[in-house]
Design an enzyme around this catalytic site. Structure first.
Site, PDB file in Angstrom:
ATOM      1  N   LYS A   1       0.831  -1.200   0.000  1.00  0.00           N
ATOM      2  CA  LYS A   1       0.000   0.000   0.000  1.00  0.00           C
ATOM      3  C   LYS A   1       0.873   1.261   0.000  1.00  0.00           C
ATOM      4  O   LYS A   1       2.090   1.172   0.018  1.00  0.00           O
ATOM      5  CB  LYS A   1      -0.956  -0.037   1.200  1.00  0.00           C
ATOM      6  CG  LYS A   1      -1.773  -1.343   1.300  1.00  0.00           C
ATOM      7  CD  LYS A   1      -2.870  -1.428   0.257  1.00  0.00           C
ATOM      8  CE  LYS A   1      -3.492  -2.801   0.041  1.00  0.00           C
ATOM      9  NZ  LYS A   1      -4.166  -3.418   1.162  1.00  0.00           N
TER      10      LYS A   1
HETATM   11  C1  LIG Z   1      -5.047  -4.473   1.755  1.00  0.00           C
HETATM   12  C2  LIG Z   1      -6.535  -4.456   1.829  1.00  0.00           C
HETATM   13  C3  LIG Z   1      -7.245  -4.776   3.001  1.00  0.00           C
HETATM   14  C4  LIG Z   1      -6.609  -5.366   4.219  1.00  0.00           C
HETATM   15  O1  LIG Z   1      -5.544  -4.707   4.718  1.00  0.00           O
HETATM   16  P1  LIG Z   1      -4.473  -5.474   5.639  1.00  0.00           P
HETATM   17  O2  LIG Z   1      -3.664  -4.349   6.172  1.00  0.00           O
HETATM   18  O3  LIG Z   1      -3.693  -6.384   4.730  1.00  0.00           O
HETATM   19  O4  LIG Z   1      -5.207  -6.217   6.685  1.00  0.00           O
HETATM   20  C5  LIG Z   1      -8.611  -4.603   3.004  1.00  0.00           C
HETATM   21  N1  LIG Z   1      -9.281  -4.192   1.920  1.00  0.00           N
HETATM   22  C6  LIG Z   1      -8.642  -3.930   0.759  1.00  0.00           C
HETATM   23  C7  LIG Z   1      -9.440  -3.457  -0.405  1.00  0.00           C
HETATM   24  C8  LIG Z   1      -7.252  -4.064   0.674  1.00  0.00           C
HETATM   25  O5  LIG Z   1      -6.631  -3.827  -0.483  1.00  0.00           O
END
Ligand SMILES: *Cc1c(COP(=O)(O)O)cnc(C)c1O
Length: 396
Positions: free
Chosen positions: A196
């Site tokens: 991210k």
């Molecule tokens: C990455 C992601 C999550 C979850 O995030 P984590 O930090 O990996 O638990 C939830 N929703 C979407 C759309 C994501 O891309």
């Protein structure tokens, strides 16, 4: 005659594998983490509130509550929104499973809404069609980093008196009609997973403009305790009453220090992502067999990923074969996403295929190309070359 595919023994477009996403750690991040380790705090120290303040300022929210993952953020948001057993939560079908799992954790039932065929964001008309007396919250996901139709969905939520939860895991820094994502929905969630925009190892946050929701979020991430450690420490309280069943979803001080340091480079990362997306749009436009991502008006896209749609009528093979051929050229792709209810867990819960036909149609055609700020111009050239080579080879 064109070059043979690497899959067929030809020379690959590049020598080493380019992943679809990759985090970047700068020297200043290392220094921030080391300083945090030396500060005397490993968790519940000063970096938590400092990161929360900085994040709230970046997105224009009154409150930011940091938690241990994006998934914990979704769980906390669904809890704060009052979701519980016997209630329904509307969730887009084309997302990471965690967007829907949060409802399940609380004993609620996800109700999947289909996506628009162009942006692949949830279709407000389908959300409207799925609101019933059992609906307790609406979750929208900013697919790929493009804000969803927040005016339309926000109006539906207000009319039905439902809280709107925006899963903005892809969209930190995105803007919708001049407002930053994080300041629009009742509750907005972010993820700080390494792929991210801001990487904390694991991590997440919820932003809100509502004082009461913020209080519930803070409690939920801290066992349901009325007060946080620093408050008790400062006031000399002997114990803190546990008001409700919370979790330990705290983000450590070390991770907050890393996230805070990474956040200072968010804008540079967003600019670089947008440049790469612009190059893909310019250089892959008109390539037979390919539809590039549609971008709506009045918004700033955060370009977490670059998802293209294959036009299978113009290709001799399916998406899986195209992915394998690109991989052999050393260009890593990915698929975002299989419709959530196709996962075996959801199939066992009774969800049937065919529920959201546009999400299913998109899934068969979706291919995510590499996009991350540290990509060089040469890396972009390689992706373009590999796409031309592979799609040209398989053209009908
Ligand atoms: C990455 C992601 C999550 C979850 O995030 P984590 O930090 O990996 O638990 C939830 N929703 C979407 C759309 C994501 O891309």
């Amino acid at each position: 005659m064109s070059e043979p595919l690497a899959l067929d023994g030809g020379r690959p477009v590049r020598a080493t594998l380019l992943p679809y996403g990759r985090h970047a750690i700068a020297e200043e991040d290392v220094e921030a983490v080391v300083a945090a380790l030396r500060s005397g705090w490993l968790t519940t120290g000063p970096h938590g509130p400092a990161f929360e303040r900085a994040l709230a300022d970046v997105v224009g929210a009154r409150h930011a509550v940091a938690v241990s993952s994006g998934t914990a953020a979704l769980h906390a948001a669904a809890f704060a929104a009052g979701t519980g057993p016997g209630s329904d939560v509307i969730v887009p079908a084309l997302t990471f499973a965690a967007s829907a799992n949060a409802a399940c954790y609380l004993g609620a039932t996800p109700v999947f809404a289909d996506v628009r065929p162009d942006t692949l964001n949830v279709d407000p008309a389908d959300v409207a069609a799925k609101i019933t007396a059992r609906t307790r919250a609406i979750v929208t996901v900013d697919y790929g980093g493009q804000p969803s139709d927040l005016d339309e969905i926000g109006a539906l939520a207000r009319a039905a008196r439902l809280p709107l939860i925006e899963d903005a895991s892809h969209a930190l820094g995105a803007e919708y009609r001049g407002r930053r994502v994080g300041s629009i929905a009742d509750l907005t969630t972010f993820s700080f997973h390494p792929v991210k925009h801001v990487a904390a190892g694991e991590g997440g946050a919820v932003t809100t403009g509502d004082d009461e929701l913020a209080r519930r979020l803070r409690r939920f991430r801290n066992h349901g305790l009325e007060t946080e450690f620093r408050e008790r420490d400062a006031s000399g309280m002997d114990y803190s009453p546990m008001i409700e069943l919370g979790y330990n979803y705290r983000l450590t001080d070390v991770q907050c220090a890393l996230a805070l340091s990474q956040l200072s480079r968010l804008d540079a990362g967003l600019k670089r992502r947008a440049e790469i997306a612009r190059r893909y749009h310019a250089e892959l436009a008109g390539l037979s067999g390919l539809t590039l991502p549609a971008v709506g008006p009045h918004l700033r896209h955060a370009w977490h990923i670059f998802p293209v749609l294959l036009d299978l009528d113009r290709l001799r093979v399916d998406r899986r074969a195209i992915l394998a051929a690109l991989r052999a050229e050393n260009v890593g792709g990915a698929v975002h996403y299989v419709p959530v209810y196709w996962h075996p867990y959801y199939a066992q819960r009774g969800y049937r295929r065919g529920l959201c036909p546009r999400a299913e149609h998109a899934f068969e055609r979706l291919l995510t190309l590499p996009l991350f700020p540290a990509m060089t111009e040469g890396d972009v050239d390689d992706v373009v070359a590999a796409m031309r080579k592979v799609l040209g080879h398989y053209a009908r």
